[in-house]
Design an enzyme around this catalytic site. Structure first.
Site, PDB file in Angstrom:
ATOM      1  N   HIS A   1      72.596-117.757  54.356  1.00 22.28           N
ATOM      2  CA  HIS A   1      72.000-116.586  54.940  1.00 22.28           C
ATOM      3  C   HIS A   1      71.551-115.734  53.810  1.00 22.28           C
ATOM      4  O   HIS A   1      72.304-114.552  53.654  1.00 22.28           O
ATOM      5  CB  HIS A   1      72.696-116.178  55.905  1.00 22.28           C
ATOM      6  CG  HIS A   1      72.416-115.001  56.802  1.00 22.28           C
ATOM      7  ND1 HIS A   1      71.062-114.532  56.987  1.00 22.28           N
ATOM      8  CD2 HIS A   1      72.821-114.311  57.818  1.00 22.28           C
ATOM      9  CE1 HIS A   1      70.880-113.588  58.005  1.00 22.28           C
ATOM     10  NE2 HIS A   1      71.645-113.551  58.407  1.00 22.28           N
TER      11      HIS A   1
ATOM     12  N   CYS B   1      78.345-108.886  59.939  1.00 26.11           N
ATOM     13  CA  CYS B   1      76.626-109.241  59.991  1.00 26.11           C
ATOM     14  C   CYS B   1      76.103-108.922  61.402  1.00 26.11           C
ATOM     15  O   CYS B   1      74.816-108.697  61.317  1.00 26.11           O
ATOM     16  CB  CYS B   1      76.448-110.418  59.392  1.00 26.11           C
ATOM     17  SG  CYS B   1      77.047-111.918  60.600  1.00 26.11           S
TER      18      CYS B   1
ATOM     19  N   ASP C   1      82.910-112.587  61.095  1.00 30.19           N
ATOM     20  CA  ASP C   1      81.580-112.965  61.765  1.00 30.19           C
ATOM     21  C   ASP C   1      81.928-113.634  63.044  1.00 30.19           C
ATOM     22  O   ASP C   1      83.159-113.858  63.299  1.00 30.19           O
ATOM     23  CB  ASP C   1      80.974-114.041  60.677  1.00 30.19           C
ATOM     24  CG  ASP C   1      79.616-114.411  61.241  1.00 30.19           C
ATOM     25  OD1 ASP C   1      79.039-113.747  62.030  1.00 30.19           O
ATOM     26  OD2 ASP C   1      78.885-115.174  60.636  1.00 30.19           O
TER      27      ASP C   1
ATOM     28  N   GLN D   1      71.022-111.557  54.193  1.00 33.04           N
ATOM     29  CA  GLN D   1      72.074-110.845  54.477  1.00 33.04           C
ATOM     30  C   GLN D   1      73.149-110.490  53.643  1.00 33.04           C
ATOM     31  O   GLN D   1      73.755-109.277  53.507  1.00 33.04           O
ATOM     32  CB  GLN D   1      72.836-111.889  55.811  1.00 33.04           C
ATOM     33  CG  GLN D   1      74.369-110.951  56.212  1.00 33.04           C
ATOM     34  CD  GLN D   1      74.065-109.794  57.327  1.00 33.04           C
ATOM     35  OE1 GLN D   1      73.078-109.952  57.989  1.00 33.04           O
ATOM     36  NE2 GLN D   1      74.491-108.830  56.746  1.00 33.04           N
TER      37      GLN D   1
ATOM     38  N   ARG E   1      69.746-104.522  55.792  1.00 34.27           N
ATOM     39  CA  ARG E   1      68.656-105.565  56.016  1.00 34.27           C
ATOM     40  C   ARG E   1      67.352-105.042  55.494  1.00 34.27           C
ATOM     41  O   ARG E   1      66.622-106.069  54.839  1.00 34.27           O
ATOM     42  CB  ARG E   1      68.966-106.097  57.185  1.00 34.27           C
ATOM     43  CG  ARG E   1      70.317-106.958  57.479  1.00 34.27           C
ATOM     44  CD  ARG E   1      70.481-108.167  56.795  1.00 34.27           C
ATOM     45  NE  ARG E   1      69.487-109.186  56.787  1.00 34.27           N
ATOM     46  CZ  ARG E   1      69.433-109.973  57.962  1.00 34.27           C
ATOM     47  NH1 ARG E   1      69.969-109.813  58.917  1.00 34.27           N
ATOM     48  NH2 ARG E   1      68.471-110.935  57.742  1.00 34.27           N
TER      49      ARG E   1
ATOM     50  N   ARG F   1      63.660-118.521  60.449  1.00 41.45           N
ATOM     51  CA  ARG F   1      64.790-118.179  61.008  1.00 41.45           C
ATOM     52  C   ARG F   1      65.088-119.321  61.809  1.00 41.45           C
ATOM     53  O   ARG F   1      64.539-119.296  63.073  1.00 41.45           O
ATOM     54  CB  ARG F   1      65.099-116.975  61.572  1.00 41.45           C
ATOM     55  CG  ARG F   1      66.640-116.757  62.020  1.00 41.45           C
ATOM     56  CD  ARG F   1      66.683-115.097  62.748  1.00 41.45           C
ATOM     57  NE  ARG F   1      67.949-115.211  63.403  1.00 41.45           N
ATOM     58  CZ  ARG F   1      68.896-114.704  62.951  1.00 41.45           C
ATOM     59  NH1 ARG F   1      69.043-114.231  61.723  1.00 41.45           N
ATOM     60  NH2 ARG F   1      70.049-114.592  63.619  1.00 41.45           N
TER      61      ARG F   1
END
Length: 331
Positions: free
Chosen positions: A135, A273, A232, A138, A318, A108
């Protein structure tokens, strides 16, 4: 022929077929059902994984750690100060070292090139927990959440991504919608649209699955009849403080409010998210409220706390979807 992802990297969804994505989603649901029923599933006992974090995260770290332990694996977490990667040791050399000790590597961080270099040299599966470009984990959580709310029937549904349609989450959502036959609408000022080449690629994929990709700056046009409205943060981790003023000026008209949700279908849901700036109960939220006079940014607190908001289901998912990715690539 059955889907076999053993030994594969999971770096971007463009590299996966519709059938492979659907397989991971079904596997995710199975793992969620087992978790909630208390059924042990330590299918990867004896394996070990390492989590390389340049960017900190609550959900990504916890999802990989709990998911890995549920599958019976040992988990090592390396925060930004616990590895020599990129400082005293090249990414290529780090990959070759860790690939000899671990069965899988999560990354990440910032540059997409970094996770791709890890994937090219590790000799074990590498999973993208987030880069500036993509991503993918996600997206699986988001789609599983949509499935749960729409009786697992997503074909022809419309997903609207609000405000910064050029960021990593929006780009990834555009891809997964195209692959799964959902209509994607990026609602943003033109300065925040994704690059034209990717848009054309996604339009072609979407057409194969009876769906569309559209970009517009008109909020009412975008959200009318939508099934999912997605927001987001306006400024991502690692962006300089200098961008806040410009982003707020450009993106404030795209805040998701109750009025925006009213344009959508009656059963529409709101996704984010996380973390979200919907109030001033954080250090940054309070700081920006004092600096710019905003108590809410990308989403109003009214929407965030409403029944339409499925953000915490999304966060839990997730874990289940990451577990599916790890199992599918390591089994």
């Amino acid at each position: 022929m059955g889907v076999n992802l053993s030994g594969r990297n999971f770096i971007r969804l463009l590299d996966f077929t519709t059938e492979e994505i659907e397989y991971l989603l079904k596997l995710s649901k199975n793992f969620k059902d087992m978790k909630r029923a208390g059924v042990p599933h330590r299918y990867l006992e004896g394996k070990n994984i390492v989590l390389l974090f340049q960017k900190t995260s609550t959900r990504t770290r916890c999802a990989f750690e709990v998911g890995g332990m549920d599958l019976g694996m040992g988990v090592t977490y390396l925060d930004p100060g616990s590895s020599q990667m990129g400082k005293k040791e090249s990414i290529e050399d780090t990959a070759r070292v860790l690939g000899r000790m671990y069965d899988g590597i999560e990354f990440r961080g910032f540059a997409q090139a970094d996770v791709e270099e890890l994937g090219a040299n590790a000799g074990v599966p590498v999973w993208n927990g987030l880069t500036d470009a993509w991503h993918p984990t996600q997206m699986l959580a988001d789609v599983l959440t949509m499935q749960e709310n729409f009786n697992y029937d997503l074909k022809g549904r419309t997903v609207v991504f609000m405000a910064d349609a050029a960021n990593n989450v929006a780009r990834s959502m555009m891809v997964v919608c195209a692959k799964l036959g959902m209509n994607f609408v990026g609602c943003a000022p033109e300065t925040n649209w994704p690059d034209a080449e990717l848009v054309e690629e996604c339009k072609a994929i979407a057409a194969e699955h009876g769906a569309t990709v559209k970009l517009t700056a008109d909020v009412k046009e975008a959200c009318t009849g939508a099934d999912v409205i997605y927001a987001d943060v306006w400024v991502s981790m690692g962006d300089p403080d200098e961008v806040w003023a410009e982003r707020i000026k450009n993106l404030e008209p795209y805040r998701v409010t109750k009025e925006v949700m009213s344009y959508a279908n009656d059963e529409a849901i709101f996704l984010h998210c996380l973390p979200a700036f919907h109030d001033t109960n954080t250090v940054i939220g309070a700081e920006k409220a004092e600096q710019f006079g905003l108590t809410e940014m990308e989403v109003s607190d009214e929407v965030f706390e409403s029944k339409q908001s499925k953000v915490f289901d999304e966060a839990e998912n997730r874990m289940h979807t990451i577990k599916a990715v790890m199992y599918a690539t390591l089994k």
